[in-house]
Write a protein that holds these residues in place. Structure first.
Motif, short mmCIF file in Angstrom:
data_model
loop_
_atom_site.label_atom_id
_atom_site.label_comp_id
_atom_site.label_asym_id
_atom_site.label_seq_id
_atom_site.Cartn_x
_atom_site.Cartn_y
_atom_site.Cartn_z
N GLY A 33 0.80 -1.21 0.00
CA GLY A 33 0.00 0.00 0.00
C GLY A 33 0.83 1.26 0.00
N SER A 34 2.17 1.14 0.09
CA SER A 34 2.99 2.36 0.12
C SER A 34 2.94 3.09 -1.20
CB SER A 34 4.43 2.02 0.50
OG SER A 34 5.02 1.16 -0.45
N THR A 35 2.56 2.41 -2.29
CA THR A 35 2.42 3.07 -3.58
C THR A 35 1.37 4.15 -3.50
OG1 THR A 35 3.10 1.08 -4.75
CG2 THR A 35 1.91 2.71 -6.02
N ALA A 36 0.34 3.90 -2.74
CA ALA A 36 -0.76 4.86 -2.65
C ALA A 36 -0.27 6.20 -2.12
CB ALA A 36 -1.86 4.30 -1.75
N SER A 37 0.75 6.20 -1.28
CA SER A 37 1.25 7.44 -0.70
C SER A 37 2.31 8.10 -1.58
CB SER A 37 1.83 7.17 0.70
OG SER A 37 2.94 6.29 0.60
N ALA A 38 2.74 7.40 -2.62
CA ALA A 38 3.74 7.96 -3.52
C ALA A 38 3.07 8.93 -4.47
CB ALA A 38 4.44 6.85 -4.30
N ALA A 65 10.12 6.93 -23.23
CA ALA A 65 9.38 7.30 -22.02
C ALA A 65 8.29 8.34 -22.30
CB ALA A 65 10.34 7.81 -20.96
N GLU A 66 8.61 9.39 -23.02
CA GLU A 66 7.64 10.47 -23.23
C GLU A 66 6.38 9.95 -23.93
OE1 GLU A 66 7.31 14.96 -25.18
OE2 GLU A 66 9.20 13.84 -25.30
N LYS A 67 6.59 9.15 -24.97
CA LYS A 67 5.44 8.60 -25.71
C LYS A 67 4.59 7.72 -24.80
CE LYS A 67 4.26 6.10 -29.93
NZ LYS A 67 4.81 5.41 -31.14
N ALA A 68 5.23 7.04 -23.84
CA ALA A 68 4.51 6.15 -22.92
C ALA A 68 3.93 6.91 -21.73
CB ALA A 68 5.45 5.05 -22.43
N GLY A 69 4.17 8.21 -21.66
CA GLY A 69 3.65 9.00 -20.55
C GLY A 69 4.42 8.81 -19.26
N LEU A 70 5.70 8.49 -19.37
CA LEU A 70 6.54 8.25 -18.18
C LEU A 70 7.57 9.36 -18.03
CD1 LEU A 70 7.57 6.40 -15.87
CD2 LEU A 70 9.06 5.31 -17.58
N LYS A 71 7.58 9.97 -16.85
CA LYS A 71 8.64 10.91 -16.51
C LYS A 71 9.74 10.14 -15.79
CE LYS A 71 5.38 14.74 -15.90
NZ LYS A 71 4.81 15.71 -14.92
N ALA A 241 14.47 -3.09 -9.73
CA ALA A 241 14.08 -3.46 -8.37
C ALA A 241 13.50 -2.25 -7.64
CB ALA A 241 15.27 -4.01 -7.60
N VAL A 242 12.62 -2.54 -6.67
CA VAL A 242 11.99 -1.49 -5.87
C VAL A 242 11.89 -1.94 -4.42
CG1 VAL A 242 10.59 -0.62 -7.79
CG2 VAL A 242 9.65 -2.39 -6.28
N LYS A 243 11.60 -1.01 -3.55
CA LYS A 243 11.27 -1.37 -2.17
C LYS A 243 9.92 -2.07 -2.17
CE LYS A 243 10.80 0.58 2.49
NZ LYS A 243 10.84 1.82 3.30
N ARG A 244 9.80 -3.13 -1.38
CA ARG A 244 8.55 -3.88 -1.33
C ARG A 244 7.37 -2.95 -1.05
NH1 ARG A 244 7.62 -9.12 -0.92
NH2 ARG A 244 9.77 -9.59 -0.25
N GLY A 245 6.29 -3.14 -1.79
CA GLY A 245 5.13 -2.28 -1.67
C GLY A 245 5.01 -1.29 -2.81
N ASN A 246 6.12 -1.08 -3.55
CA ASN A 246 6.11 -0.13 -4.67
C ASN A 246 6.03 -0.81 -6.03
OD1 ASN A 246 6.25 2.06 -2.93
ND2 ASN A 246 8.50 2.08 -2.94
N GLU A 247 5.82 -2.12 -6.03
CA GLU A 247 5.78 -2.85 -7.29
C GLU A 247 4.64 -2.40 -8.20
OE1 GLU A 247 5.76 -4.06 -4.21
OE2 GLU A 247 6.50 -6.11 -4.11
N LYS A 248 3.51 -1.94 -7.59
CA LYS A 248 2.34 -1.55 -8.37
C LYS A 248 2.34 -0.07 -8.76
CE LYS A 248 -0.73 -5.10 -6.45
NZ LYS A 248 -2.03 -5.34 -5.76
N ASP A 249 3.34 0.67 -8.33
CA ASP A 249 3.46 2.06 -8.77
C ASP A 249 3.35 2.08 -10.30
OD1 ASP A 249 4.56 4.55 -9.69
OD2 ASP A 249 5.67 4.77 -7.83
N PRO A 250 2.38 2.80 -10.86
CA PRO A 250 2.19 2.77 -12.32
C PRO A 250 3.42 3.19 -13.10
CG PRO A 250 0.89 4.53 -11.29
CD PRO A 250 1.39 3.66 -10.18
N ARG A 251 4.25 4.03 -12.50
CA ARG A 251 5.50 4.42 -13.18
C ARG A 251 6.46 3.24 -13.27
NH1 ARG A 251 7.22 9.00 -9.13
NH2 ARG A 251 6.68 7.23 -7.79
N VAL A 252 6.50 2.44 -12.22
CA VAL A 252 7.37 1.26 -12.20
C VAL A 252 6.87 0.23 -13.22
CG1 VAL A 252 8.14 -0.70 -10.80
CG2 VAL A 252 8.11 1.61 -9.82
N VAL A 253 5.56 -0.01 -13.24
CA VAL A 253 4.99 -0.97 -14.18
C VAL A 253 5.27 -0.53 -15.62
CG1 VAL A 253 2.84 -2.00 -15.01
CG2 VAL A 253 3.23 -1.73 -12.56
#
Length: 284
Positions: A33-38, A65-71, A241-253
């Motif tokens: 759930g830490s993604t929610a606070s990111a 990245a830009e075309k995919a909407g990723l900063k 790799a990410v800190k556990r809980g941040n795997e679902k961050d849409p930027r990471v995906v």
């Protein structure tokens, strides 16, 4: 045909990530759930060693990245410790520099909670020398430098054993250390930090060097190595790799999908000529 393959590959990666994230991100997990606070409107900052990791990320940043909407922001580190501690502390949102055996050992020793997301590439470990021209010239009384971190030392000793340079005790495999050597065949070993090994080539007879540091030192693993790891069945793919809980961050995906794209595969193949090998798929 290319468009169809590209869509299929992306869909496969997305599905694999979804399965992996479901396993890793349950509500009972620490950090879930830490993604929610990111703040996902901010750029994703990724720690990486310069070559090839930062190079690959910068290719993604400039071309995809830009075309995919990723900063995306890339922060370079020259060692194997700070990218993980920066990820754990939240200084960066992800890192790309390491393989699973190293991360497992790091998490255990440092008490960190970092997880792999997606495999990207493999950098074969190699034995190099400025003093001898072929493996058979390595003789008793000479000195070989090897990485001093636990996983890469074992990996280096296995490479030497696989090529008949030394003999290891039965059953040690990649967990080998200097006490695991059954027959050193008269060689002396010098344990050094992985990043310093290319510079040590002037002071030792040979050195086992990680692929990224070899490339940074203008060595060409596919051409210059006296012995080189095989890619088939190799467990040392490098991953995001990410800190556990941040795997679902849409930027990471989104970044994971881009790192496993046809464009990145072509970039790796064209840029590194076999010294870095694409190794895509969900990391475990």
């Amino acid at each position: 045909m290319r468009t169809t393959l590209k869509i299929t590959a992306t869909a496969a990666v997305t599905a694999a990530l979804a399965l992996g994230l479901s396993a890793c991100g349950t509500s009972s997990d620490p950090g879930a759930g830490s993604t929610a606070s990111a703040d996902t409107s901010k750029p994703l900052v990724v720690a990486a060693s310069p070559t090839p990791h930062a190079d690959i990320l910068n290719f993604v940043k400039k071309n995809l990245a830009e075309k995919a909407g990723l900063k995306l922001e890339v922060k370079e580190f020259t060692d194997y410790v700070l990218p993980n501690t920066a990820t754990q502390s939240g200084e960066v949102g992800a890192n790309f520099f390491q393989h699973k055996p190293y991360l497992d050992d790091f998490n255990k020793k440092k008490g960190t909670d970092i997880v792999p997301v997606v495999n990207v590439e493999l950098e074969p470990l190699g034995l190099y020398s400025k003093k001898i021209e072929k493996l058979a010239d390595l003789k008793a009384g000479q000195t070989v430098a090897i990485p001093n971190d636990t996983t890469n030392e074992g990996r280096a000793l296995k490479l030497l054993a696989d090529n008949g340079v030394i003999t290891l005790k039965d059953g040690v495999g990649t967990d080998a250390n200097l006490s695991s050597i059954k027959d050193a065949k008269g060689l002396t070993f010098k344990e050094l930090e992985a990043a310093t090994l290319p510079r040590a080539l002037n002071d030792v007879d040979a050195a086992v060097i990680n692929g990224n540091y070899a490339i940074e030192a203008k060595l060409k693993p596919a051409q210059d190595a006296l012995a080189l790891e095989k890619a088939d069945g190799n467990p040392y793919a490098n991953f995001l790799a990410v800190k556990r809980g941040n795997e679902k961050d849409p930027r990471v995906v989104k970044l994971a999908q881009l790192l496993n794209s046809d464009e990145v595969k072509k970039y790796i193949d064209d840029t590194y000529d076999g010294s870095v090998i694409p190794s895509f798929g969900a990391a475990k």
